[in-house]
Design an enzyme around this catalytic site. Structure first.
Site, short mmCIF file in Angstrom:
data_model
loop_
_atom_site.label_atom_id
_atom_site.label_comp_id
_atom_site.label_asym_id
_atom_site.label_seq_id
_atom_site.Cartn_x
_atom_site.Cartn_y
_atom_site.Cartn_z
N LYS A 13 0.82 -1.22 0.00
CA LYS A 13 0.00 0.00 0.00
C LYS A 13 0.86 1.27 0.00
O LYS A 13 0.47 2.26 -0.59
CB LYS A 13 -1.03 0.00 1.13
N ARG A 88 -6.90 2.47 11.37
CA ARG A 88 -6.61 1.05 11.50
C ARG A 88 -7.59 0.38 12.47
O ARG A 88 -7.51 -0.84 12.66
CB ARG A 88 -5.19 0.88 12.05
N ARG A 127 12.37 -6.78 2.53
CA ARG A 127 12.30 -5.32 2.32
C ARG A 127 13.45 -4.62 3.06
O ARG A 127 13.85 -5.04 4.14
CB ARG A 127 10.95 -4.83 2.89
N ARG A 160 13.64 -2.89 8.65
CA ARG A 160 12.87 -2.29 9.74
C ARG A 160 12.84 -3.24 10.92
O ARG A 160 12.76 -4.45 10.74
CB ARG A 160 11.42 -2.04 9.27
N ARG A 171 1.67 -8.74 13.20
CA ARG A 171 1.05 -7.58 12.53
C ARG A 171 -0.09 -8.02 11.61
O ARG A 171 -1.10 -7.32 11.50
CB ARG A 171 2.11 -6.79 11.74
#
Ligand code: AMP
Length: 218
Positions: A13, A88, A127, A160, A171
């Protein structure tokens, strides 16, 4: 134009939001980025948020809502924005409605980025993000030209702290429990636009652009 982009963590996203922001000249408000900035600057907000973020939990609604309300007051939001990572929870969605109602505003469309869990797990754990400018790369699918160095600003690219498999799993659970119900919440208003990101982001973005055009948002 006022947009929300919803999708599981690692669904892509953020990448889609960056393209949409540029195409429609919108401010891009990522609550994850705002928290990470505060963590880096070691503000009071950052210190509080870090304990939740590092275990894959949501930062409490009151803290998050206050931060977003403050950000939406900035001048760059006047000509429209895309909210990435907010709301959220249903409480955050209701708070946003109340905030917008004060100025007679409303959300024009909610983009839903659909990506399967196994693809997310693979993409997120490979990532890398730039410590300095936040640009996102992927060691498998979109490596930076020089390993560990950001193509955009020359900063250091790192994983991260919440992109490890265990935290990503948590998550995803948090997303299903708290955030996915928002699809129904906005679907009832007929303003959902879907993009499937299982194949590639170009296909996903094309569907989003077509969906926005169907809602007469150009
Ligand atoms: P993101 O970069 O959007 O994946 O966000 C990273 C982390 O920041 C999340 O896993 C949450 O811990 C926290 N976070 C971001 N946005 C919100 C929000 N709207 N409400 C609560 N926590 C959030």
């Amino acid at each position: 134009m006022k947009l929300i982009i919803l999708g599981a963590p690692g669904s892509g996203k953020g990448t889609a939001a960056t393209v949409i922001r540029e195409k429609y000249s919108l401010a891009h408000i990522s609550t994850g980025d705002l928290f990470r900035y505060n963590i880096k600057e070691q503000t009071k907000l950052g210190i509080e948020a870090k304990s939740y973020i590092d275990r894959g939990a949501l930062v409490p609604d009151d803290v998050t809502i206050r931060m977003v309300a403050d950000r939406l007051g900035n001048d760059d939001c006047k000509s429209g924005y895309i909210l990435d990572g907010f709301p959220r929870t249903t409480a955050q969605a209701k708070a946003l409605d109340e905030l917008l109602a004060k100025t007679g505003d409303k959300i024009d469309a909610v983009i839903h980025v659909i990506t399967d869990d196994d693809i997310i797990m693979d993409r997120v754990t490979t990532r890398r993000v730039c410590e300095k400018c936040g640009a996102s790369f992927n060691v498998k699918y979109m490596p930076s030209k020089v390993e560990g160095v950001c193509d955009v600003c020359g900063g250091k690219t790192v994983m991260r702290s919440d992109d490890n498999p265990e935290t990503v799993g948590k998550r995803l659970e948090t997303y299903k429990e708290n955030t996915r119900p928002l699809i129904d919440f906005y679907n009832a208003r007929g303003i959902i636009v879907e993009g499937n990101n299982n194949v590639d982001s170009a296909t996903c973005i094309k569907s989003i652009e077509d969906g926005l055009a169907r809602l007469n948002l150009n």
